[in-house]
Design an enzyme around this catalytic site. Sequence first.
Site, mmCIF file in Angstrom:
data_model
loop_
_atom_site.group_PDB
_atom_site.id
_atom_site.type_symbol
_atom_site.label_atom_id
_atom_site.label_comp_id
_atom_site.label_asym_id
_atom_site.label_seq_id
_atom_site.Cartn_x
_atom_site.Cartn_y
_atom_site.Cartn_z
ATOM 1 N N HIS A 1 41.385 35.444 39.417
ATOM 2 C CA HIS A 1 41.729 35.543 37.995
ATOM 3 C C HIS A 1 41.418 36.901 37.382
ATOM 4 C CE1 HIS A 1 37.431 34.767 37.617
ATOM 5 N NE2 HIS A 1 37.509 35.274 36.407
HETATM 6 C C1 UD1 Z 1 37.200 35.201 30.950
HETATM 7 C C2 UD1 Z 1 36.119 36.273 31.126
HETATM 8 C C3 UD1 Z 1 35.832 36.462 32.592
HETATM 9 C C4 UD1 Z 1 35.517 35.146 33.268
HETATM 10 C C5 UD1 Z 1 36.670 34.190 33.013
HETATM 11 C C6 UD1 Z 1 36.462 32.834 33.639
HETATM 12 C C7 UD1 Z 1 36.132 38.030 29.411
HETATM 13 C C8 UD1 Z 1 36.447 39.457 29.149
HETATM 14 N N1 UD1 Z 1 36.556 37.554 30.588
HETATM 15 O O1 UD1 Z 1 38.398 35.712 31.526
HETATM 16 O O2 UD1 Z 1 34.713 37.321 32.737
HETATM 17 O O3 UD1 Z 1 35.339 35.347 34.643
HETATM 18 O O4 UD1 Z 1 36.793 34.021 31.598
HETATM 19 O O5 UD1 Z 1 37.555 32.006 33.399
HETATM 20 O O6 UD1 Z 1 35.544 37.384 28.592
HETATM 21 N N2 UD1 Z 1 43.811 30.666 28.718
HETATM 22 C C9 UD1 Z 1 44.294 29.399 28.663
HETATM 23 N N3 UD1 Z 1 43.411 28.398 28.370
HETATM 24 C C10 UD1 Z 1 42.094 28.608 28.142
HETATM 25 C C11 UD1 Z 1 41.621 29.912 28.193
HETATM 26 C C12 UD1 Z 1 42.480 30.941 28.488
HETATM 27 O O7 UD1 Z 1 45.464 29.156 28.856
HETATM 28 O O8 UD1 Z 1 41.354 27.630 27.880
HETATM 29 C C13 UD1 Z 1 44.726 31.763 29.067
HETATM 30 C C14 UD1 Z 1 45.265 32.494 27.861
HETATM 31 O O9 UD1 Z 1 46.579 32.847 28.088
HETATM 32 C C15 UD1 Z 1 44.431 33.748 27.812
HETATM 33 C C16 UD1 Z 1 44.137 33.995 29.293
HETATM 34 O O10 UD1 Z 1 44.040 32.703 29.875
HETATM 35 O O11 UD1 Z 1 45.080 34.794 27.185
HETATM 36 C C17 UD1 Z 1 42.854 34.739 29.536
HETATM 37 O O12 UD1 Z 1 41.771 34.125 28.862
HETATM 38 P P1 UD1 Z 1 40.529 35.020 28.368
HETATM 39 O O13 UD1 Z 1 39.500 34.174 27.728
HETATM 40 O O14 UD1 Z 1 41.011 36.192 27.592
HETATM 41 O O15 UD1 Z 1 39.961 35.655 29.698
HETATM 42 P P2 UD1 Z 1 39.805 35.066 31.174
HETATM 43 O O16 UD1 Z 1 40.817 35.729 32.026
HETATM 44 O O17 UD1 Z 1 39.714 33.585 31.190
#
Ligand code: UD1
Length: 384
Positions: free
Chosen positions: A205
Amino acid sequence: MKAINVVGARPNFMKISPIIREMEKVPGMNWLLVHTGQHYDVEMSEAFFRQLAIPKPNLNLEVGSGSHACQTGQIMMAFEKVCVQENPDLVLVVGDVNSTIACALVASKLHIPVAHVEAGLRSFDRKMPEEINRIVTDTLSTYLFTTCEEANENLLREGVAREKIFLVGDVMIDTLYAHLERIRRMETWRRLGLRRGEYAILTLHRPSNVDDRHVLGEIINALEKISQHLPIVFPIHPRTQQAIHRFGFDRSFRSIDVNPLGAPDPQRGRGIDGPGIWCCDPLGYLEFQNLVVHSRFVMTDSGGIQEETTVLGIPCLTLRDTTERPVTITHGTNLLLGHDGRQILEEVMKILRGEGKRGQSPPLWDGRASERIVHILAREFGLN
Ligand code: UD1
């Protein structure tokens, strides 16, 4: 004494669970749990609360997804109100996600002491958003709880006062040990149609791996070759799911046609029945660990999984160029392989010949890190 414990994203939940359990044991140590809402899907958040018996958050800031600036800014605006209203004596943050840095910034500007659990880890790669989050959070913290000696050295090198640093061990491992017996007994592997020790687990991821078409393509190429030798189970993070669709890589994957959580359902297919990269939605903590415990090896770009596989003695191939957790390489089963397909395949072949890396748990990864953290906090706040 009143602490605000902060969680926001998936890897925070297994870290906060044992800390809250220990805080509950100390008379006079009151706490609130604030969920920023950074992760909001049931399988990215609520499932962990249920499985790990984490109390329902007192407040959910419901910030959701967004660019780094938006997400961090929105958390700050909402969390500032909470701090002003609650006037806590301590804000405790864990890990390195955007929720961590946002809440640490708010608290420190309001002169509220910050405790950072998992302080001092450094990948030395500032292109990782987490690295920025780690550095800033550590700079702002009053109590820095570390998992290993290298973390202490990093902090001392950066000029953090020695008396603020406490080497306590790894709270993620506390959670693993607390549930290990149950994890081993579960049969998620069987439900998916797998045979013990005859499959690999994959998680991906990191933006550096999944947001770049070329890099992701190279990794998938290597995985396709590996999957000729044994099935690969791939619970997909939402970010990765989106990238795979965007780049048109869907055809490289097969989907698992059984519910990993429910009872076997003959209507829904037979599960994994041959070579391939088999995808499913993100799994609950217990189901995922059950698959890890009984796997032949794990390929990942996650931080926490490097630690868990080290403790479980499962070979871990980390598909990154750097790690902020070098102790899992010096002590544990972890190998850093980047995304070079040839090298990854070579290491997989070694594992399949029974020559996979062995290792041992680093000092203090004994299931009692949270106990140490809470003991120190109780002492600092005059509660014991
Ligand atoms: C975040 C953390 C990362 C951690 C990861 C675990 C930061 C900078 N990154 O990354 O260190 O390893 O979490 O998962 O904080 N999304 C969904 N549903 C959710 C959450 C996210 O669909 O419940 C999708 C959204 O499109 C979002 C993307 O995932 O834009 C990324 O989510 P985000 O919280 O920005 O970062 P992660 O890649 O999950």
